[in-house]
Design a protein around this motif. Structure first.
Motif, PDB file in Angstrom:
ATOM      1  N   ILE A 147       5.820  33.119  15.665  1.00 53.89           N
ATOM      2  CA  ILE A 147       5.677  34.403  16.352  1.00 53.89           C
ATOM      3  C   ILE A 147       5.836  35.523  15.323  1.00 53.89           C
ATOM      4  CG2 ILE A 147       6.552  35.910  18.173  1.00 53.89           C
ATOM      5  CD1 ILE A 147       5.041  33.283  19.099  1.00 53.89           C
ATOM      6  N   GLY A 148       4.764  36.276  15.183  1.00 54.46           N
ATOM      7  CA  GLY A 148       4.759  37.412  14.247  1.00 54.46           C
ATOM      8  C   GLY A 148       4.968  38.694  15.033  1.00 54.46           C
ATOM      9  N   SER A 149       4.053  39.611  14.868  1.00 56.17           N
ATOM     10  CA  SER A 149       4.111  40.902  15.556  1.00 56.17           C
ATOM     11  C   SER A 149       2.899  41.659  15.038  1.00 56.17           C
ATOM     12  CB  SER A 149       5.393  41.624  15.141  1.00 56.17           C
ATOM     13  OG  SER A 149       5.214  43.016  15.080  1.00 56.17           O
ATOM     14  N   TYR A 150       2.525  42.734  15.723  1.00 58.05           N
ATOM     15  CA  TYR A 150       1.390  43.478  15.148  1.00 58.05           C
ATOM     16  C   TYR A 150       1.803  44.121  13.830  1.00 58.05           C
ATOM     17  CZ  TYR A 150       2.502  48.368  16.239  1.00 58.05           C
ATOM     18  OH  TYR A 150       3.045  49.617  16.259  1.00 58.05           O
ATOM     19  N   THR A 151       3.119  44.125  13.533  1.00 57.17           N
ATOM     20  CA  THR A 151       3.555  44.613  12.214  1.00 57.17           C
ATOM     21  C   THR A 151       3.288  43.580  11.107  1.00 57.17           C
ATOM     22  OG1 THR A 151       5.829  43.890  12.559  1.00 57.17           O
ATOM     23  CG2 THR A 151       5.317  46.140  13.198  1.00 57.17           C
ATOM     24  N   ASP A 227       0.821  37.886  29.326  1.00 52.23           N
ATOM     25  CA  ASP A 227      -0.231  38.215  28.360  1.00 52.23           C
ATOM     26  C   ASP A 227      -0.316  37.268  27.160  1.00 52.23           C
ATOM     27  OD1 ASP A 227      -1.613  40.390  29.512  1.00 52.23           O
ATOM     28  OD2 ASP A 227       0.007  41.753  28.966  1.00 52.23           O
ATOM     29  N   LEU A 228       0.751  36.522  26.895  1.00 52.97           N
ATOM     30  CA  LEU A 228       0.721  35.610  25.736  1.00 52.97           C
ATOM     31  C   LEU A 228       0.332  34.178  26.138  1.00 52.97           C
ATOM     32  CD1 LEU A 228       4.036  36.894  24.115  1.00 52.97           C
ATOM     33  CD2 LEU A 228       1.710  37.413  23.346  1.00 52.97           C
ATOM     34  N   ASP A 229       0.190  33.942  27.451  1.00 55.10           N
ATOM     35  CA  ASP A 229       0.000  32.564  27.935  1.00 55.10           C
ATOM     36  C   ASP A 229      -1.207  31.871  27.281  1.00 55.10           C
ATOM     37  OD1 ASP A 229       2.026  33.377  29.608  1.00 55.10           O
ATOM     38  OD2 ASP A 229       1.009  32.864  31.478  1.00 55.10           O
ATOM     39  N   GLY A 230      -2.357  32.516  27.365  1.00 57.97           N
ATOM     40  CA  GLY A 230      -3.581  31.881  26.869  1.00 57.97           C
ATOM     41  C   GLY A 230      -3.498  31.604  25.379  1.00 57.97           C
ATOM     42  N   LEU A 248      -3.294  35.453  15.186  1.00 55.72           N
ATOM     43  CA  LEU A 248      -3.926  35.867  16.446  1.00 55.72           C
ATOM     44  C   LEU A 248      -3.122  37.015  17.053  1.00 55.72           C
ATOM     45  CD1 LEU A 248      -5.898  35.605  18.784  1.00 55.72           C
ATOM     46  CD2 LEU A 248      -4.687  33.549  19.531  1.00 55.72           C
ATOM     47  N   LEU A 249      -3.706  38.199  17.048  1.00 58.88           N
ATOM     48  CA  LEU A 249      -3.008  39.394  17.551  1.00 58.88           C
ATOM     49  C   LEU A 249      -3.267  39.563  19.042  1.00 58.88           C
ATOM     50  CD1 LEU A 249      -3.996  41.014  14.334  1.00 58.88           C
ATOM     51  CD2 LEU A 249      -1.778  41.640  15.265  1.00 58.88           C
ATOM     52  N   VAL A 250      -2.181  39.626  19.803  1.00 55.20           N
ATOM     53  CA  VAL A 250      -2.283  39.834  21.260  1.00 55.20           C
ATOM     54  C   VAL A 250      -1.505  41.112  21.531  1.00 55.20           C
ATOM     55  CG1 VAL A 250      -1.847  38.831  23.532  1.00 55.20           C
ATOM     56  CG2 VAL A 250      -2.403  37.332  21.597  1.00 55.20           C
ATOM     57  N   ASP A 251      -2.174  42.234  21.361  1.00 51.80           N
ATOM     58  CA  ASP A 251      -1.455  43.504  21.248  1.00 51.80           C
ATOM     59  C   ASP A 251      -2.144  44.662  21.955  1.00 51.80           C
ATOM     60  OD1 ASP A 251      -3.647  43.875  19.660  1.00 51.80           O
ATOM     61  OD2 ASP A 251      -2.555  44.507  17.869  1.00 51.80           O
ATOM     62  N   GLY A 252      -3.052  44.343  22.877  1.00 52.12           N
ATOM     63  CA  GLY A 252      -3.768  45.414  23.581  1.00 52.12           C
ATOM     64  C   GLY A 252      -4.626  46.241  22.641  1.00 52.12           C
ATOM     65  N   GLY A 253      -4.732  45.792  21.404  1.00 46.14           N
ATOM     66  CA  GLY A 253      -5.611  46.475  20.438  1.00 46.14           C
ATOM     67  C   GLY A 253      -4.901  47.484  19.555  1.00 46.14           C
ATOM     68  N   ILE A 254      -3.562  47.572  19.658  1.00 44.70           N
ATOM     69  CA  ILE A 254      -2.869  48.632  18.896  1.00 44.70           C
ATOM     70  C   ILE A 254      -3.075  48.478  17.386  1.00 44.70           C
ATOM     71  CG2 ILE A 254      -0.585  47.526  18.792  1.00 44.70           C
ATOM     72  CD1 ILE A 254       0.569  50.408  19.301  1.00 44.70           C
TER      73      ILE A 254
END
Ligand SMILES: NC(=O)c1ccc[n+]([C@@H]2O[C@H](COP(=O)([O-])OP(=O)(O)OC[C@H]3O[C@@H](n4cnc5c(N)ncnc54)[C@H](OP(=O)(O)O)[C@@H]3O)[C@@H](O)[C@H]2O)c1
Length: 267
Positions: A147-151, A227-230, A248-254
Motif C-alpha cells: 500500500i503506497g499513496s498518491y504521494t 473504492d479500493l475493492d476492485g 496502481l493509483l486509486v485516487d479519484g485522479g488527484i
C-alpha cells in the motif's frame, strides 16, 4: 487458472493483511474475504482485530489475528513463523500497516523521521522478505500488494517523511518485482488517494479543507470504503498474473495534477 473459475476468484487462497485493526486494512481485508480468501490479519495487539475477525468469520471465511509490530525485527520473525504455522501457504501479502507524522518540515525531529521511515519502508521490506522466504518462494507463488499513496508520485506540504517513505515504497516494489519474479511472485503497489480514517480524521473535521480537497480531486470526492475493492482483488488474484512492479493509483485522479479551467472573466 482452473477452467470455469473467474480469474478474480480467491477461494482457497490465504491472504495476510497487515494493519487491520482499523481503516484501510479492514476495507482491503473485507474485499479479499468477499472474493473468497481466508485471512490472517495483524495489528500490534492481535486483540485489536477481534471485531473484524468476527465480521470476516460471518462471511464464512477462516481468519486468524496475529500480533505484529513492523518496527521490531523479532516481532516480524515470530509473526512469519506463526503465519506459516496457521496456513499451509500464504498466497497474498497486503502490506498495509503504516503511519504518518504531519508537521512542517522545519519541525520534523530525528525520531519523527525514523518512526515514519521505519514503519512504512523498512517494516514493509522485512515483512515481505520474511513471508517470501518462509512461504512464497518455497511454494513458487505469491502476490504482494504494497500500500503506497498518491504521494508515491507527488509531494505534499507537511508530509515530507511520509512522501519520502512512499516514494521509497514505489521504488522498492519495482526492485522486489525484479528479484522475485523468477519465483512466481508478483509485487505491485496500490496507491490510494485521500480516505477518511483515523490517520487523517483531524483534517476531515475541517470543512474548509474538505472543500479545498474535493476541488482538487477530478472526481470531486474523497475515497469511500469500497473504492479500493476492485484494485486489491485484481492485484491479489490471477487476473493480474502478468502484472508486476506497477503502481496502481486509486485516487479519484488527484495525482493527475488536478488542473482546472481558469475562472471566467467578468463582463
Ligand atoms: N487514509 C488515507 O487516506 C491513506 C491514503 C494513502 C495511503 N494510506 C496508507 O494506508 C495504510 C492504512 O492507512 P489508514 O488510513 O487505515 O491508517 P490508520 O487508520 O492509522 O491504521 C493504520 C494501521 O497500521 C497499523 N500499524 C501502525 N503502526 C504499526 C506498526 N509499527 N506495526 C504494525 N502495525 C502498525 C495500525 O495498527 P495498530 O495501531 O493497532 O498496531 C493500524 O491497523 C497506511 O500505510 C497509510 O499510510 C492511507
Amino acid at each position: 487458472m482452473r477452467e470455469g473459475h473467474s480469474s478474480f476468484d480467491l477461494s482457497g487462497k490465504t491472504a495476510v493483511v497487515t494493519g487491520a485493526s482499523r481503516g484501510l486494512g479492514q476495507y482491503l481485508g473485507r474485499a479479499l474475504a468477499r472474493a473468497g480468501a481466508d485471512l490472517i490479519v495483524t495489528a500490534r495487539q492481535a486483540d485489536d482485530c477481534a471485531e473484524f475477525v468476527s465480521e470476516v468469520e460471518g462471511l464464512g471465511r477462516r481468519v486468524e489475528a496475529l500480533s505484529l509490530d513492523v518496527r521490531d525485527q523479532a516481532s516480524i520473525e515470530s509473526f512469519a513463523k506463526a503465519a506459516t504455522a496457521a496456513a499451509p501457504r500464504i498466497d497474498v501479502l497486503v502490506n498495509n500497516a503504516g503511519c504518518n507524522v504531519r508537521k512542517p518540515s522545519i519541525e520534523i525531529s530525528w525520531d519523527d523521521w525514523n518512526l515514519v521511515l521505519d514503519t512504512n519502508l523498512r517494516g514493509m521490506f522485512f515483512v515481505s522478505q520474511a513471508v517470501a522466504k518462509q512461504s512464497m518462494i518455497p511454494n513458487g507463488y505469491g502476490r504482494i500488494v504494497n500500500i503506497g499513496s498518491y504521494t508515491t508520485v507527488a509531494g505534499f506540504a507537511g508530509l515530507a517523511p511520509y512522501c519520502a517513505s512512499r516514494g521509497g515504497v514505489r521504488q522498492m516494489t519495482m526492485a522486489l518485482a525484479d528479484d522475485w519474479g523468477i519465483h512466481g511472485i508478483t509485487v505491485n503497489c496500490l496507491s490510494p488517494g485521500w480516505f477518511k480514517t483515523a490517520q487523517n480524521k483531524v483534517l476531515y473535521e475541517n470543512e474548509e479543507w474538505v472543500e479545498y480537497l474535493c476541488d482538487r480531486i477530478p472526481l470531486k470526492r474523497p475515497g469511500q470504503p469500497h473504492d479500493l475493492d476492485g484494485a486489491v482483488v485484481f492485484l491479489a488474484s490471477d487476473a493480474s498474473e502478468y502484472v508486476t512492479g506497477q503502481n496502481l493509483l486509486v485516487d479519484g485522479g488527484i495525482s493527475t495534477g488536478a488542473t482546472r479551467a481558469l475562472p471566467k472573466k467578468e463582463g
